[in-house]
Design an enzyme around this catalytic site. Structure first.
Site, PDB file in Angstrom:
ATOM      1  N   LYS A  90       3.777   4.112  18.328  1.00 52.36           N
ATOM      2  CA  LYS A  90       3.845   5.446  18.017  1.00 52.36           C
ATOM      3  C   LYS A  90       4.079   6.253  19.202  1.00 52.36           C
ATOM      4  O   LYS A  90       4.734   7.271  19.242  1.00 52.36           O
ATOM      5  CB  LYS A  90       2.528   5.741  17.190  1.00 52.36           C
ATOM      6  CG  LYS A  90       2.570   4.763  15.947  1.00 52.36           C
ATOM      7  CD  LYS A  90       1.116   5.265  15.419  1.00 52.36           C
ATOM      8  CE  LYS A  90       0.798   4.588  13.846  1.00 52.36           C
ATOM      9  NZ  LYS A  90      -0.458   4.190  13.448  1.00 52.36           N
ATOM     10  N   THR A 146       0.883  -1.236  -0.012  1.00 53.77           N
ATOM     11  CA  THR A 146       0.004  -0.144  -0.101  1.00 53.77           C
ATOM     12  C   THR A 146       0.816   1.225  -0.108  1.00 53.77           C
ATOM     13  O   THR A 146       0.806   2.170  -0.876  1.00 53.77           O
ATOM     14  CB  THR A 146      -1.012   0.022   1.350  1.00 53.77           C
ATOM     15  OG1 THR A 146      -1.438  -1.284   1.175  1.00 53.77           O
ATOM     16  CG2 THR A 146      -1.829   1.077   1.071  1.00 53.77           C
ATOM     17  N   ARG A 206       8.241  -9.316  -2.760  1.00 53.87           N
ATOM     18  CA  ARG A 206       8.113 -10.754  -2.675  1.00 53.87           C
ATOM     19  C   ARG A 206       7.513 -11.326  -4.286  1.00 53.87           C
ATOM     20  O   ARG A 206       8.144 -12.171  -4.661  1.00 53.87           O
ATOM     21  CB  ARG A 206       6.828 -11.156  -1.837  1.00 53.87           C
ATOM     22  CG  ARG A 206       7.497 -12.015  -0.852  1.00 53.87           C
ATOM     23  CD  ARG A 206       6.474 -12.365   0.091  1.00 53.87           C
ATOM     24  NE  ARG A 206       6.552 -11.406   1.312  1.00 53.87           N
ATOM     25  CZ  ARG A 206       5.619 -11.092   2.301  1.00 53.87           C
ATOM     26  NH1 ARG A 206       4.568 -11.783   2.174  1.00 53.87           N
ATOM     27  NH2 ARG A 206       5.792 -10.263   3.228  1.00 53.87           N
ATOM     28  N   ALA A 236      12.227  -4.048  -4.342  1.00 54.60           N
ATOM     29  CA  ALA A 236      12.315  -5.350  -4.014  1.00 54.60           C
ATOM     30  C   ALA A 236      10.947  -5.893  -3.555  1.00 54.60           C
ATOM     31  O   ALA A 236      10.296  -4.900  -2.779  1.00 54.60           O
ATOM     32  CB  ALA A 236      13.243  -5.758  -2.893  1.00 54.60           C
ATOM     33  N   GLU A 262       9.465   9.958   9.472  1.00 58.98           N
ATOM     34  CA  GLU A 262       8.197  10.621   9.591  1.00 58.98           C
ATOM     35  C   GLU A 262       6.860   9.665   9.391  1.00 58.98           C
ATOM     36  O   GLU A 262       5.996   9.993  10.125  1.00 58.98           O
ATOM     37  CB  GLU A 262       8.131  11.783   8.656  1.00 58.98           C
ATOM     38  CG  GLU A 262       7.092  12.734   8.667  1.00 58.98           C
ATOM     39  CD  GLU A 262       6.959  13.576  10.061  1.00 58.98           C
ATOM     40  OE1 GLU A 262       7.722  14.200  10.396  1.00 58.98           O
ATOM     41  OE2 GLU A 262       5.955  13.247  10.934  1.00 58.98           O
TER      42      GLU A 262
HETATM   43  N1  HSE Z   1      -2.694   0.473  11.209  1.00 64.14           N
HETATM   44  C1  HSE Z   1      -2.422   1.743  11.351  1.00 64.14           C
HETATM   45  C2  HSE Z   1      -3.430   2.712  11.622  1.00 64.14           C
HETATM   46  C3  HSE Z   1      -1.898   2.277  10.049  1.00 64.14           C
HETATM   47  O1  HSE Z   1      -4.603   2.137  11.580  1.00 64.14           O
HETATM   48  O2  HSE Z   1      -3.618   3.709  12.168  1.00 64.14           O
HETATM   49  C4  HSE Z   1      -0.869   3.586   9.905  1.00 64.14           C
HETATM   50  O3  HSE Z   1       0.253   3.320  10.921  1.00 64.14           O
END
Ligand code: HSE
Length: 436
Positions: A205, A13, A45, A43, A129
């Site tokens: 995070k 994505t 898969r 790269a 970031e």
């Molecule tokens: N799975 C994470 C979210 C994607 O829903 O925020 C972004 O880090």
């Protein structure tokens, strides 16, 4: 001048979004960076798979190690996610004197200390970031924009999937499972969605934000984590009636005894801007002593929003390639030899307000018993909501909002209230923050 040569690891994505935006905005990007940027190798898969992006002239390989050791490549974009392989690849890239841009929050939260030490020794940059808040430039804001402040606290909606689920449950009354399936279809959720709903992704995070805010090493293991699995529709409804929204929040707060580091569902007054951040959107509130409260808002996940952050990092790397490594912005905002070991407080030492929901027998004296326990534990009540009994039922739900108190006092009081003969079952506890 020769273009900067980029090797991309991962074409999922975020990887494909990055290729698309780099191509679409190539001219503006090179005007900003001062150099053309060229993706030379990717790269993936399955190099033969049909893609949603133009890969003309790009060398595709299934072996990411070819890219991180390729002498032609200047910058490696690590967008494969996961921890072990990504860690080995980044260390290899650093050993081969390549700068790295990564969106990998799990990796930075767990191994950032080691990675930054290796990068510093090699004189290369590792930019991240995109690891927090998707397209919101929150790392840049904390590291540079707010550099003059002593940060007092920060609080963020930093998982788009959870925010999407809670919003759908409130607005559409849809079930947790339906909302999660929808979030997965839209590409917001992690490969293993338990990382989202269990709060681990948000904790990764928050770990990163707390280090940048307070100048402490990354300490994921000390972060308190609660997910959204236990949030019931009725809690969302009661919160709404009392003028609150339930959000999944990461909080890092400096107190005199140490730093609170916690991720959990939280009631927030609905008049606060952050309480109105809905769907997949993320937002981070930062309170600095000089600036006061600031709020950063934007899409926290998705292909091109995350690509936006990856490319901003790439441009930053290109701009500072020739600068003396000692004079670049430090990875964790503070000079690496000046990070401090402020203690991280355990959850029982946290200080917050609470929402409590309990099931009580509908008879005189019940509220008096409950308030007596609160009084004995030095807890002030903010408000009480008692529902009418449903006809034929002998017990009623009671919802209590309290003022701020140490979590260990609250847990003691809850234990005592649960022992009262008029209280049935367990008390539901959700933390509440006013964010003044
Ligand atoms: N799975 C994470 C979210 C994607 O829903 O925020 C972004 O880090």
């Amino acid at each position: 001048m020769e273009p900067i040569k980029v090797g991309l690891l991962g074409l999922g994505t975020v990887g494909s979004g990055t290729v698309n935006v780099l191509l679409r905005n190539a001219e503006e990007i090179s005007r900003r960076a001062g150099r053309n940027i060229q993706i030379c190798s990717i790269a993936t898969r399955n190099p033969k798979k049909q893609r949603q992006c133009d890969l003309t002239g790009i060398n595709l390989t299934a072996d990411p190690y070819k890219i991180v050791t390729d002498p032609q490549i200047d910058v490696v974009l690590e967008l494969i996610g996961g921890i072990d392989t990504a860690y080995q690849l980044i260390l290899q890239a650093i050993a081969h004197k390549k700068h790295v841009v990564t969106a990998n929050k799990a990796l930075i939260a767990h191994y950032g200390n080691e990675i930054f030490t290796a990068a510093q020794k090699a004189g290369v940059m590792v930019a991240f970031e995109a690891a927090v808040g998707g397209g919101i430039p929150i790392i840049k804001a904390l590291r540079e924009g707010l550099a003059g402040n002593r940060i007092e606290w920060l609080a963020g909606i930093i998982n788009g999937t959870n925010n999407f689920i809670l919003t759908e449950m409130r607005d559409k009354g849809c079930s947790f499972t339906q909302a999660l399936e929808d979030a997965q279809k839209k590409g917001y959720a992690e490969l293993d969605p338990s990382f989202d709903i269990g709060g681990i992704d948000a904790a990764h995070k928050l770990t990163i934000l707390a280090s940048l805010a307070f100048g402490i090493p990354l300490q994921f293991q000390k972060t308190y984590i609660e997910g959204i699995e236990k949030i019931a529709q009725e809690d969302i409804n009661y919160a709404y009636r009392l003028g609150y929204r339930i959000k999944h929040i990461g909080i890092a707060r400096r107190r005199s005894a140490g730093i609170e580091l916690r991720v959990h569902p939280t009631l927030i007054p609905d008049r606060r801007l952050i309480a109105n951040v809905d769907g997949v959107m993320n937002a981070v509130l930062v309170k600095g002593d000089a600036v006061g409260s600031t709020l950063y808002y934007g899409p926290g996940a998705g292909s091109e929003p995350t690509a936006s952050a990856v490319i901003a990092d790439l441009i930053d790397v290109v701009r500072t390639l020739t600068s003396d490594p000692e004079n670049r912005v430090p990875h964790l905002a503070f000079q690496p030899n000046l990070l401090v070991n402020t203690p991280i407080l355990s959850i029982i030492e946290a200080k917050t307000a609470y929402y409590l929901r309990m099931q009580a027998l509908d008879r005189p004296g019940v509220l008096a018993d409950i308030t007596r326990v609160f009084g004995e534990n030095n807890i002030s009540i903010e408000s009480i909501l008692q529902q009418e009994p449903i006809s034929g039922e002998q017990d009623v739900p009671i919802i209590i909002l309290t003022q701020r108190v140490l979590e260990q006092n609250m847990d003691k009081a809850i234990c005592q209230i649960e022992q009262l003969s008029s209280i049935k079952g367990k008390i539901k506890k959700i933390r509440l923050e006013a964010f003044r």
